[in-house]
Design an enzyme around this catalytic site. Sequence first.
Site, mmCIF file in Angstrom:
data_model
loop_
_atom_site.group_PDB
_atom_site.id
_atom_site.type_symbol
_atom_site.label_atom_id
_atom_site.label_comp_id
_atom_site.label_asym_id
_atom_site.label_seq_id
_atom_site.Cartn_x
_atom_site.Cartn_y
_atom_site.Cartn_z
ATOM 1 N N VAL A 10 4.378 4.486 0.468
ATOM 2 C CA VAL A 10 3.556 3.303 0.254
ATOM 3 C C VAL A 10 4.461 2.266 -0.395
ATOM 4 O O VAL A 10 5.484 2.608 -0.979
ATOM 5 C CB VAL A 10 2.302 3.597 -0.612
ATOM 6 C CG1 VAL A 10 1.298 4.436 0.156
ATOM 7 C CG2 VAL A 10 2.663 4.269 -1.922
ATOM 8 N N SER A 11 4.082 1.001 -0.279
ATOM 9 C CA SER A 11 4.982 -0.072 -0.712
ATOM 10 C C SER A 11 5.021 -0.321 -2.212
ATOM 11 O O SER A 11 5.944 -0.929 -2.712
ATOM 12 C CB SER A 11 4.617 -1.379 0.001
ATOM 13 O OG SER A 11 4.796 -1.206 1.383
ATOM 14 N N SER A 12 3.995 0.130 -2.947
ATOM 15 C CA SER A 12 3.987 -0.137 -4.386
ATOM 16 C C SER A 12 3.270 0.975 -5.124
ATOM 17 O O SER A 12 2.544 1.770 -4.534
ATOM 18 C CB SER A 12 3.303 -1.475 -4.682
ATOM 19 O OG SER A 12 1.923 -1.372 -4.418
ATOM 20 N N GLN A 15 -0.534 1.331 -4.668
ATOM 21 C CA GLN A 15 -1.091 1.852 -3.417
ATOM 22 C C GLN A 15 -1.182 3.370 -3.472
ATOM 23 O O GLN A 15 -0.465 4.030 -4.221
ATOM 24 C CB GLN A 15 -0.244 1.396 -2.237
ATOM 25 C CG GLN A 15 -0.346 -0.099 -1.998
ATOM 26 C CD GLN A 15 0.515 -0.547 -0.841
ATOM 27 O OE1 GLN A 15 1.596 -0.038 -0.606
ATOM 28 N NE2 GLN A 15 0.037 -1.538 -0.102
#
Length: 196
Positions: A10-12, A15
């Site tokens: 996931v990007s962050s 998330q």
Amino acid sequence: MNKAFGYARVSSKEQNEERQVKALLENGIEEQYIFVDKESGKDFNRTQYQLLKMALRESDLLVIKSIDRLGRNYQMIINEWRDITVNIKADVRVLDMPMLDTTKHKDLLGTFISDLILQVLSFVAEQERSFIKQRQKEGIAISKNKGTKFGRPKIEKPHNFDYVVSRWKKKEVTARKAMQELNLKPNVFYKLVKKD
């Protein structure tokens, strides 16, 4: 003995990767062999991904939920795929795209079709990244035009700041007393003192 590994991204940190992990578990990947990164897909300098690559051996299997979880840079995805399948000689399976499964169709036509689909999906993943950046830029511009301020608000010095700080520097009052008089938290107090 060949192992099956899973990779989720996931990007962050905000998330949630649970949906991807659940899909990997449901497809027979043991929890101890699932690697998860909470980082951008712009490149492959990700801690868990690099550990996964070091663990992969010939004839092992890497399972991912979708190609964009691997990354979002078209050429880098193609290079990583080739590194895993050609150099390491491991297999890759993309759950959301059954045609991208190197354990099947090992003939020339199967390889050609897999490569073609991989190139299209990698291109789409990179395009989506470009669209996300464009949407962010447009959203920020609209917000700025509406007067929204970005970043931390500027800290204003209290009206008696210079007087209280000069007393503190002369050791007439303690730092704690000076902060109380100015009604400032320690980090703000020292930041303003440093600016002076």
